[in-house]
Design a protein around this motif. Structure first.
Motif, PDB file in Angstrom:
ATOM      1  N   ASN A  41      17.963 -37.170 -29.323  1.00 53.62           N
ATOM      2  CA  ASN A  41      17.625 -36.076 -28.369  1.00 53.62           C
ATOM      3  C   ASN A  41      17.544 -36.479 -26.961  1.00 53.62           C
ATOM      4  N   LEU A  42      18.571 -36.873 -26.651  1.00 51.32           N
ATOM      5  CA  LEU A  42      18.682 -37.746 -25.000  1.00 51.32           C
ATOM      6  C   LEU A  42      19.926 -37.080 -24.275  1.00 51.32           C
ATOM      7  N   HIS A  43      19.842 -36.754 -23.142  1.00 49.21           N
ATOM      8  CA  HIS A  43      20.985 -36.470 -22.354  1.00 49.21           C
ATOM      9  C   HIS A  43      21.185 -37.665 -21.598  1.00 49.21           C
ATOM     10  N   VAL A  44      22.350 -38.128 -21.958  1.00 52.86           N
ATOM     11  CA  VAL A  44      23.041 -39.389 -21.389  1.00 52.86           C
ATOM     12  C   VAL A  44      24.245 -39.219 -20.495  1.00 52.86           C
ATOM     13  N   ALA A  45      23.974 -39.709 -19.082  1.00 54.25           N
ATOM     14  CA  ALA A  45      24.979 -39.494 -18.010  1.00 54.25           C
ATOM     15  C   ALA A  45      25.783 -40.859 -17.925  1.00 54.25           C
ATOM     16  N   PHE A  46      27.065 -40.898 -18.064  1.00 62.40           N
ATOM     17  CA  PHE A  46      27.622 -42.265 -17.954  1.00 62.40           C
ATOM     18  C   PHE A  46      28.291 -42.208 -16.563  1.00 62.40           C
ATOM     19  N   VAL A  47      28.171 -42.820 -15.585  1.00 65.03           N
ATOM     20  CA  VAL A  47      28.892 -42.839 -14.316  1.00 65.03           C
ATOM     21  C   VAL A  47      29.443 -43.927 -13.927  1.00 65.03           C
ATOM     22  N   GLY A  48      30.742 -43.734 -13.351  1.00 62.23           N
ATOM     23  CA  GLY A  48      31.517 -44.892 -13.023  1.00 62.23           C
ATOM     24  C   GLY A  48      32.806 -44.999 -13.613  1.00 62.23           C
ATOM     25  N   ASP A  49      33.317 -46.311 -13.682  1.00 60.05           N
ATOM     26  CA  ASP A  49      34.579 -46.588 -14.500  1.00 60.05           C
ATOM     27  C   ASP A  49      34.346 -46.667 -15.922  1.00 60.05           C
ATOM     28  N   LEU A  50      34.687 -45.289 -16.601  1.00 57.44           N
ATOM     29  CA  LEU A  50      34.549 -45.386 -18.017  1.00 57.44           C
ATOM     30  C   LEU A  50      35.768 -45.726 -18.794  1.00 57.44           C
ATOM     31  N   TYR A  51      36.699 -46.261 -18.120  1.00 59.01           N
ATOM     32  CA  TYR A  51      38.127 -46.136 -18.643  1.00 59.01           C
ATOM     33  C   TYR A  51      38.183 -47.972 -18.991  1.00 59.01           C
ATOM     34  N   TYR A  52      37.814 -48.628 -18.004  1.00 57.86           N
ATOM     35  CA  TYR A  52      38.014 -50.014 -18.355  1.00 57.86           C
ATOM     36  C   TYR A  52      36.341 -50.866 -18.707  1.00 57.86           C
ATOM     37  N   GLY A  53      35.491 -49.772 -18.316  1.00 63.99           N
ATOM     38  CA  GLY A  53      34.041 -50.625 -18.869  1.00 63.99           C
ATOM     39  C   GLY A  53      33.951 -50.449 -20.117  1.00 63.99           C
ATOM     40  N   ARG A  54      33.557 -51.745 -20.790  1.00 67.23           N
ATOM     41  CA  ARG A  54      33.438 -51.888 -22.350  1.00 67.23           C
ATOM     42  C   ARG A  54      32.038 -51.461 -22.723  1.00 67.23           C
ATOM     43  N   THR A  55      30.911 -51.445 -21.756  1.00 60.16           N
ATOM     44  CA  THR A  55      29.457 -51.217 -22.077  1.00 60.16           C
ATOM     45  C   THR A  55      29.246 -49.902 -22.556  1.00 60.16           C
ATOM     46  N   VAL A  56      30.035 -48.798 -21.834  1.00 61.74           N
ATOM     47  CA  VAL A  56      29.688 -47.402 -22.172  1.00 61.74           C
ATOM     48  C   VAL A  56      30.372 -46.842 -23.406  1.00 61.74           C
ATOM     49  N   ARG A  57      31.440 -47.673 -23.696  1.00 59.07           N
ATOM     50  CA  ARG A  57      32.373 -47.284 -24.936  1.00 59.07           C
ATOM     51  C   ARG A  57      31.242 -47.945 -26.056  1.00 59.07           C
ATOM     52  N   SER A  58      30.733 -49.062 -25.921  1.00 54.08           N
ATOM     53  CA  SER A  58      29.863 -49.686 -27.244  1.00 54.08           C
ATOM     54  C   SER A  58      28.649 -48.578 -27.347  1.00 54.08           C
ATOM     55  N   LEU A  59      28.032 -48.243 -26.143  1.00 51.85           N
ATOM     56  CA  LEU A  59      27.071 -47.639 -26.169  1.00 51.85           C
ATOM     57  C   LEU A  59      27.039 -46.007 -26.686  1.00 51.85           C
ATOM     58  N   SER A  60      28.254 -45.607 -26.574  1.00 48.67           N
ATOM     59  CA  SER A  60      28.766 -44.259 -27.036  1.00 48.67           C
ATOM     60  C   SER A  60      28.755 -44.272 -28.567  1.00 48.67           C
ATOM     61  N   TYR A  61      29.447 -45.280 -29.072  1.00 48.66           N
ATOM     62  CA  TYR A  61      29.201 -45.563 -30.680  1.00 48.66           C
ATOM     63  C   TYR A  61      27.869 -45.672 -31.033  1.00 48.66           C
ATOM     64  N   LEU A  62      27.252 -46.234 -30.272  1.00 47.35           N
ATOM     65  CA  LEU A  62      26.029 -46.678 -31.179  1.00 47.35           C
ATOM     66  C   LEU A  62      24.860 -45.323 -30.876  1.00 47.35           C
ATOM     67  N   LEU A  63      24.863 -44.775 -29.679  1.00 43.81           N
ATOM     68  CA  LEU A  63      24.247 -43.663 -29.635  1.00 43.81           C
ATOM     69  C   LEU A  63      24.504 -42.213 -30.306  1.00 43.81           C
ATOM     70  N   THR A  64      25.741 -42.338 -30.715  1.00 39.29           N
ATOM     71  CA  THR A  64      26.191 -41.115 -31.517  1.00 39.29           C
ATOM     72  C   THR A  64      25.605 -41.098 -33.186  1.00 39.29           C
ATOM     73  N   LYS A  65      25.235 -42.421 -33.331  1.00 38.63           N
ATOM     74  CA  LYS A  65      24.309 -42.502 -34.673  1.00 38.63           C
ATOM     75  C   LYS A  65      23.126 -41.909 -34.863  1.00 38.63           C
ATOM     76  N   TYR A  66      22.582 -41.402 -33.762  1.00 40.24           N
ATOM     77  CA  TYR A  66      21.373 -40.745 -33.512  1.00 40.24           C
ATOM     78  C   TYR A  66      21.532 -39.167 -33.263  1.00 40.24           C
ATOM     79  N   PRO A  67      20.980 -38.334 -33.856  1.00 37.65           N
ATOM     80  CA  PRO A  67      21.138 -36.840 -33.805  1.00 37.65           C
ATOM     81  C   PRO A  67      20.553 -36.223 -32.448  1.00 37.65           C
TER      82      PRO A  67
END
Ligand code: NCD
Length: 302
Positions: free
Chosen positions: A147-173
């Motif tokens: 139940n969170l609104h998450v804004a990822f800001v910046g280099d979302l192409y090469y940044g690996r942290t936002v990719r991992s966190l996307s996978y992880l937070l997608t597991k929660y409703p």
């Protein structure tokens, strides 16, 4: 879970166990890695990830053996494959923490390695323990991971942290994502199709439009290897920069996260950065130590 290579490997149950372990070391230090040796093998620069892993091992009573600049200083320079290097190190260590400059090499290279291998960042793909400590921080700051609104800001192409966190937070409703980046640094298709497959809502937005998100996760412009000119980075520019004016418009309940190191995308005086409760990234760093203690204990002693 034998090796930790991708954030998709975490389940909510495993995360809960890791959070409880992380909490427990803060309440009572424990020598869970007494007589254990952990190797850190870094092919890419790092200060906080390597030092936080090494500090985590020491705090748990274990010992560290370490190679930085592994391309030059390890047998890789003698033409050894990553697979062989890891197999050899597994004879000396009870776990191996590896940061590599290429994507998609770890899964294959760890297939025959008998001790746990932890991915501490592989190229522009993943950084699962960063996602773990990000999630741990979110849990502490908000008391929930859904139940969170998450804004990822910046280099979302090469940044690996936002990719991992996307996978992880997608597991929660009921989490939804806003993606804010220069057009040529937008989130890659694999993550977007993963969101779609999981029915997760996401939108491309401007920074101005996401100031009321629960979490503003800032990232820097990554250095990319442009073969002619070597490693280079293009600053993200004012549209992706957190200034005092912008901070003034962010609600008191919002938290600003950043995997660090930050560059000009965080453009705040040091006293604001240090004291404003909305700025959570130095707390995030602290949480990272305990999260890494948890993951080491979990993988080595399980
Ligand atoms: C991140 C990384 O290495 O991907 N840093 C880190 O581990 N804290 C983010 C970055 O370097 O931009």
């Amino acid at each position: 879970m034998k090796h930790l290579i991708k954030a998709q490997q975490f389940t909510p149950e495993i995360l809960q166990q890791l959070f409880s372990l992380a909490d427990s070391y803060q309440e009572q230090p424990r020598k869970a890695l007494q007589d254990k040796v952990v190797a850190t093998l870094f092919y890419q620069p790092s200060s906080r990830t390597r030092l936080s892993f090494e500090s985590a091992v020491h705090r748990l009573g274990g010992n560290v053996i370490s190679t930085v600049n592994a391309r030059e200083f390890s047998s890789v320079s003698k033409g050894e494959t990553l697979e062989d290097t890891l197999q050899v190190i597994s004879a000396y260590a009870d776990a191996i923490v590896v940061r590599h400059d290429e994507e998609d090499v770890l899964e294959e290279a760890t297939r025959y390695v008998s001790v746990p291998v932890i991915n501490a960042g592989d190229g522009a793909d993943q950084h699962p323990t960063q996602a773990l400590l990000d999630a741990y921080t979110i849990q502490k700051e908000f008391g929930r991971l859904n139940n969170l609104h998450v804004a990822f800001v910046g280099d979302l192409y090469y940044g690996r942290t936002v990719r991992s966190l996307s996978y992880l937070l997608t597991k929660y409703p009921n989490n939804r994502f806003s993606l804010v980046s220069p057009e040529d640094l937008s989130m890659k298709e694999d993550i977007l199709s993963y969101f779609e497959k999981k029915g997760v809502s996401f939108e491309t937005r401007t920074f101005e439009e996401v100031l009321d998100a629960d979490i503003i996760y800032m990232t820097r412009a990554q250095f990319i290897n442009e073969s002619e000119s070597g490693w280079a980075r293009v600053p993200l520019g004012y549209d992706f920069s957190l200034t005092p004016d912008i901070l003034d418009r962010i609600p008191s309940s919002t938290r600003v996260l950043h995997p660090l190191p930050h560059n000009e995308e965080i453009n705040l005086p040091k006293d604001i950065e240090t004291t404003d409760p909305r700025i959570a990234y130095f707390r995030q760093v602290k949480n990272g130590l305990f999260a890494r203690m948890a993951v080491l204990d979990y993988l080595i002693n399980k």
